[in-house]
Design an enzyme around this catalytic site. Sequence first.
Site, PDB file in Angstrom:
ATOM      1  N   GLY A  99      -1.266  -5.197 -11.840  1.00  0.00           N
ATOM      2  CA  GLY A  99      -0.979  -3.874 -12.379  1.00  0.00           C
ATOM      3  C   GLY A  99      -1.334  -3.743 -13.841  1.00  0.00           C
ATOM      4  O   GLY A  99      -0.770  -4.440 -14.685  1.00  0.00           O
ATOM      5  N   LYS A 140       1.676  -9.537  -0.483  1.00  0.00           N
ATOM      6  CA  LYS A 140       1.545  -8.666  -1.650  1.00  0.00           C
ATOM      7  C   LYS A 140       2.486  -7.479  -1.457  1.00  0.00           C
ATOM      8  O   LYS A 140       2.478  -6.849  -0.401  1.00  0.00           O
ATOM      9  CB  LYS A 140       0.113  -8.165  -1.829  1.00  0.00           C
ATOM     10  CG  LYS A 140      -0.044  -7.372  -3.131  1.00  0.00           C
ATOM     11  CD  LYS A 140      -1.422  -6.794  -3.331  1.00  0.00           C
ATOM     12  CE  LYS A 140      -1.453  -6.060  -4.688  1.00  0.00           C
ATOM     13  NZ  LYS A 140      -2.507  -5.053  -4.751  1.00  0.00           N
ATOM     14  N   CYS A 187       0.836  -1.198   0.000  1.00  0.00           N
ATOM     15  CA  CYS A 187       0.000   0.000   0.000  1.00  0.00           C
ATOM     16  C   CYS A 187       0.874   1.254   0.000  1.00  0.00           C
ATOM     17  O   CYS A 187       1.697   1.444   0.896  1.00  0.00           O
ATOM     18  CB  CYS A 187      -0.920   0.021   1.209  1.00  0.00           C
ATOM     19  SG  CYS A 187      -1.959   1.507   1.276  1.00  0.00           S
TER      20      CYS A 187
END
Length: 333
Positions: free
Chosen positions: A205, A141, A102
């Site tokens: 992405g 992640k 994040c």
Amino acid sequence: MIKIGSIELPEFPLLLAPMEDVSDPPFRRLCKMHGADLMYSEFISSEGLIRDAIKSKKKLDIFDYERPIGIQIFGGDEEAMAMSAKIVETVEPDLVDINFGCPVKKVVSKGAGAGVLKDIDLMVRLTKAVVKSTHLPVTVKTRLGWDSEHINIDEVAERLQDTGIKALTIHARTRAQMYKGEADWEHISRIKSNPNIEIPVFGNGDIDSPQKTLKYKEKYLCDGIMIGRAAIGYPWIFNEIKHFFETGEILPPPTIKDRLMAVKQHAVWSAEWKGERLGLIEMRQHYGNYFRGIPHFKPFRKKFLEILTLDEMDHLIAETQSFYDDLTPESSL
């Protein structure tokens, strides 16, 4: 078949990304219905869970029809991450995911999310703490690195694998890029070509079409793909990709009726989960996404933003459908 611990997934699974204020149970249910193979909760603060924060605890809600489902946590303190993983265990998800990706300032400034990319030793310690504290499979992640001058995903992938994680998802941008610029999947391809990497590696992405998904699958060799923003207002993307893989054909886009049905399902499930008034208020962020690019929708969008009951929703859906049914062939979709 791809395995994450004892979780069995299809040969090339499609994952729904964890997205703050988006990936709640109603949205996940819709994506599951339209073909998502593995989903994650919104990311949850480890400190929030330990403090018993209501918002954090609410994010632990999972349902059997979502399985397999992972709960994602973030934080920068080893003890807090270990304790939060134990709390997560109590609701029996299929896996625990750690967010080291994040890029948002309020997360990074606390030494969490992508902020941990500056300190791989800390990233390893945090991951070890979670792996040791739970019997569930742990996945991660993350991003390529802090910025273009500090891309460290090669070292991160090997060292995190050594901690015992069962899969790694790589968002092919740096923290500095946020969500801008083009994702560079060459780094994912390099990780996949590393003979030391044995765990599944998923790419994330810029995936927004079946054609691009197939191209990236073949070019970059990832084990599966995670889809985030492209699924917002468009849960059909998962089945569209699967259909294209199987047949080489592009499914026709969802009709107005399909879109209205999705909005209604999403709204009903949101009302059931959060209560009617709050559920419909929180739906307001979604309406425009479901009808993005649809001509003549602007007046209806304003009306959708005003409704507070499911009865009003039913009437507005009928009104909207009637309007588009009555369009002349020249102006219809």
